[in-house]
Design a protein around this motif. Sequence first.
Motif, PDB file in Angstrom:
ATOM      1  N   THR A 157       1.894   2.340  -5.197  1.00 52.55           N
ATOM      2  CA  THR A 157       0.475   2.019  -5.087  1.00 52.55           C
ATOM      3  C   THR A 157      -0.332   3.137  -5.749  1.00 52.55           C
ATOM      4  O   THR A 157      -0.252   4.293  -5.334  1.00 52.55           O
ATOM      5  CB  THR A 157       0.060   1.882  -3.617  1.00 52.55           C
ATOM      6  OG1 THR A 157       0.821   0.831  -3.013  1.00 52.55           O
ATOM      7  CG2 THR A 157      -1.424   1.565  -3.494  1.00 52.55           C
ATOM      8  N   GLU A 158      -1.080   2.797  -6.754  1.00 47.92           N
ATOM      9  CA  GLU A 158      -1.857   3.799  -7.489  1.00 47.92           C
ATOM     10  C   GLU A 158      -3.181   4.050  -6.773  1.00 47.92           C
ATOM     11  O   GLU A 158      -3.908   3.101  -6.425  1.00 47.92           O
ATOM     12  CB  GLU A 158      -2.113   3.325  -8.916  1.00 47.92           C
ATOM     13  CG  GLU A 158      -2.868   4.338  -9.761  1.00 47.92           C
ATOM     14  CD  GLU A 158      -3.116   3.841 -11.171  1.00 47.92           C
ATOM     15  OE1 GLU A 158      -3.790   4.556 -11.940  1.00 47.92           O
ATOM     16  OE2 GLU A 158      -2.650   2.728 -11.496  1.00 47.92           O
ATOM     17  N   LEU A 159      -3.505   5.320  -6.560  1.00 45.40           N
ATOM     18  CA  LEU A 159      -4.767   5.706  -5.920  1.00 45.40           C
ATOM     19  C   LEU A 159      -5.774   6.073  -6.984  1.00 45.40           C
ATOM     20  O   LEU A 159      -5.532   6.967  -7.805  1.00 45.40           O
ATOM     21  CB  LEU A 159      -4.546   6.898  -4.983  1.00 45.40           C
ATOM     22  CG  LEU A 159      -3.611   6.691  -3.787  1.00 45.40           C
ATOM     23  CD1 LEU A 159      -3.535   7.964  -2.970  1.00 45.40           C
ATOM     24  CD2 LEU A 159      -4.073   5.538  -2.937  1.00 45.40           C
ATOM     25  N   VAL A 160      -6.910   5.378  -6.980  1.00 42.64           N
ATOM     26  CA  VAL A 160      -7.984   5.708  -7.925  1.00 42.64           C
ATOM     27  C   VAL A 160      -8.764   6.892  -7.375  1.00 42.64           C
ATOM     28  O   VAL A 160      -8.721   7.186  -6.171  1.00 42.64           O
ATOM     29  CB  VAL A 160      -8.905   4.493  -8.141  1.00 42.64           C
ATOM     30  CG1 VAL A 160      -8.116   3.329  -8.714  1.00 42.64           C
ATOM     31  CG2 VAL A 160      -9.575   4.074  -6.841  1.00 42.64           C
ATOM     32  N   PRO A 161      -9.489   7.622  -8.229  1.00 40.55           N
ATOM     33  CA  PRO A 161     -10.217   8.821  -7.757  1.00 40.55           C
ATOM     34  C   PRO A 161     -11.190   8.551  -6.619  1.00 40.55           C
ATOM     35  O   PRO A 161     -11.343   9.383  -5.723  1.00 40.55           O
ATOM     36  CB  PRO A 161     -10.942   9.298  -9.024  1.00 40.55           C
ATOM     37  CG  PRO A 161     -10.089   8.809 -10.152  1.00 40.55           C
ATOM     38  CD  PRO A 161      -9.536   7.496  -9.689  1.00 40.55           C
ATOM     39  N   SER A 162     -11.854   7.399  -6.622  1.00 42.93           N
ATOM     40  CA  SER A 162     -12.813   7.112  -5.549  1.00 42.93           C
ATOM     41  C   SER A 162     -12.112   6.963  -4.204  1.00 42.93           C
ATOM     42  O   SER A 162     -12.614   7.431  -3.170  1.00 42.93           O
ATOM     43  CB  SER A 162     -13.599   5.837  -5.874  1.00 42.93           C
ATOM     44  OG  SER A 162     -12.721   4.729  -6.024  1.00 42.93           O
ATOM     45  N   GLU A 163     -10.946   6.323  -4.196  1.00 41.25           N
ATOM     46  CA  GLU A 163     -10.191   6.186  -2.950  1.00 41.25           C
ATOM     47  C   GLU A 163      -9.729   7.544  -2.448  1.00 41.25           C
ATOM     48  O   GLU A 163      -9.819   7.844  -1.250  1.00 41.25           O
ATOM     49  CB  GLU A 163      -8.986   5.269  -3.178  1.00 41.25           C
ATOM     50  CG  GLU A 163      -9.354   3.839  -3.511  1.00 41.25           C
ATOM     51  CD  GLU A 163      -8.163   3.000  -3.933  1.00 41.25           C
ATOM     52  OE1 GLU A 163      -8.312   1.780  -4.070  1.00 41.25           O
ATOM     53  OE2 GLU A 163      -7.085   3.586  -4.139  1.00 41.25           O
ATOM     54  N   ARG A 164      -9.251   8.377  -3.335  1.00 44.07           N
ATOM     55  CA  ARG A 164      -8.821   9.715  -2.940  1.00 44.07           C
ATOM     56  C   ARG A 164      -9.989  10.513  -2.383  1.00 44.07           C
ATOM     57  O   ARG A 164      -9.843  11.239  -1.388  1.00 44.07           O
ATOM     58  CB  ARG A 164      -8.204  10.456  -4.128  1.00 44.07           C
ATOM     59  CG  ARG A 164      -6.902   9.872  -4.614  1.00 44.07           C
ATOM     60  CD  ARG A 164      -6.371  10.631  -5.803  1.00 44.07           C
ATOM     61  NE  ARG A 164      -6.085  12.031  -5.473  1.00 44.07           N
ATOM     62  CZ  ARG A 164      -5.847  12.971  -6.376  1.00 44.07           C
ATOM     63  NH1 ARG A 164      -5.884  12.664  -7.672  1.00 44.07           N
ATOM     64  NH2 ARG A 164      -5.581  14.195  -5.997  1.00 44.07           N
ATOM     65  N   ALA A 165     -11.162  10.392  -3.009  1.00 36.01           N
ATOM     66  CA  ALA A 165     -12.332  11.147  -2.556  1.00 36.01           C
ATOM     67  C   ALA A 165     -12.731  10.730  -1.138  1.00 36.01           C
ATOM     68  O   ALA A 165     -13.058  11.580  -0.301  1.00 36.01           O
ATOM     69  CB  ALA A 165     -13.500  10.945  -3.523  1.00 36.01           C
ATOM     70  N   VAL A 166     -12.693   9.435  -0.859  1.00 30.55           N
ATOM     71  CA  VAL A 166     -13.072   8.952   0.472  1.00 30.55           C
ATOM     72  C   VAL A 166     -12.099   9.461   1.524  1.00 30.55           C
ATOM     73  O   VAL A 166     -12.505   9.939   2.601  1.00 30.55           O
ATOM     74  CB  VAL A 166     -13.140   7.412   0.481  1.00 30.55           C
ATOM     75  CG1 VAL A 166     -13.304   6.894   1.901  1.00 30.55           C
ATOM     76  CG2 VAL A 166     -14.293   6.919  -0.381  1.00 30.55           C
ATOM     77  N   VAL A 167     -10.805   9.397   1.242  1.00 29.29           N
ATOM     78  CA  VAL A 167      -9.807   9.832   2.220  1.00 29.29           C
ATOM     79  C   VAL A 167      -9.863  11.349   2.403  1.00 29.29           C
ATOM     80  O   VAL A 167      -9.718  11.856   3.519  1.00 29.29           O
ATOM     81  CB  VAL A 167      -8.409   9.371   1.798  1.00 29.29           C
ATOM     82  CG1 VAL A 167      -7.367   9.823   2.808  1.00 29.29           C
ATOM     83  CG2 VAL A 167      -8.369   7.851   1.674  1.00 29.29           C
TER      84      VAL A 167
END
Length: 335
Positions: free
Chosen positions: A8-18
């Motif tokens: 599952t590839e994590l986009v930068p926005s998802e990483r920033a939220v987590v």
Amino acid sequence: MPPPAPPTELVPSERAVVLLSCALSALGSGLLVATHALWPDLRSRARRLLLFLSLADLLSAASYFYGVLQDFAGPSWDCVLQGALSTFANTSSFFWTVAIALYLYLSIVRSAREPRTGRLLWAFHVVSWGVPLAITVAAVVLKKIGYDASDVSVGWCWIDLDAEDRVLWMLLTGKLWEMLAYVTLPVLYLLIRKHINRAHEALSEYRPILSEEHRLRRHASAADKKLVLIPLIFICLRVWSTVRFVLTLCGSPAVQSPVLVVLHGIGNTFQGGANCIMFVLCTHAVRTRLFSVCCRCCPSQPSAQSPAGPPKPPAPSKTGESQGSRHTPDELPVT
């Protein structure tokens, strides 16, 4: 179990939220620890249990933060280390959450005496630290912790999806205890609230003074609402990881849904922040003291440096009862 899906590839926005969720959870857990250290008179047995839960959540948030920041693309030594720390802290958090509910149940419903609750605290320590530690050590020694392609995580490492008995170890290192908590927490808190409601009905028969009865009902209502929120928030935060776990077992491509990934990341990492909101920001006694400390830390206005001369003494209060009628934080119920 079908073969693992592609990573599952994590986009930068998802990483920033987590990552933001991890930081807020660590801040909230640290604030809970700080309030426990600052005010000894608020160190009830229940809040002492909350301290240990906060320590587990703090370690969990820190390990998850490193995992999401690294966004592991394959097995490595720091992947195993991060997976071991998060496994231990996360499992310990489950045990301490249930321990708090069990302690409140025994104290309120069963009216457990002081010596009995003292022995119970030692049992909580043995189980809530010892069992997760034993499971984590066994998983590391047997090389079960490793890269999981973010299908049952959000960037961090957990159980190696190449292991043949990966489902068993996913259950032992978290999912089994998580699903047991889904059942245990609501049952315990419903029993506690049922007991409190019966006590209120019995109290109303022997409290003819309406003002006193109204005050007791108001405080009890606040406590009841918080008791309901504890299992509700736990389930709302943790259910998304369970959903992705089931989807992974089924081999469904929905496991890579961006919405589920973000909800899973926030749910697994924000437990410390949720506890801080409930037991610091929504607790009158602690909130009052915390705001008082913040006000003392803020710089005062430079009125003493005014060229008009020395500052005048404060005018006497028109109502001398206004200062004396205020409740001090020691008088406020910690609910």
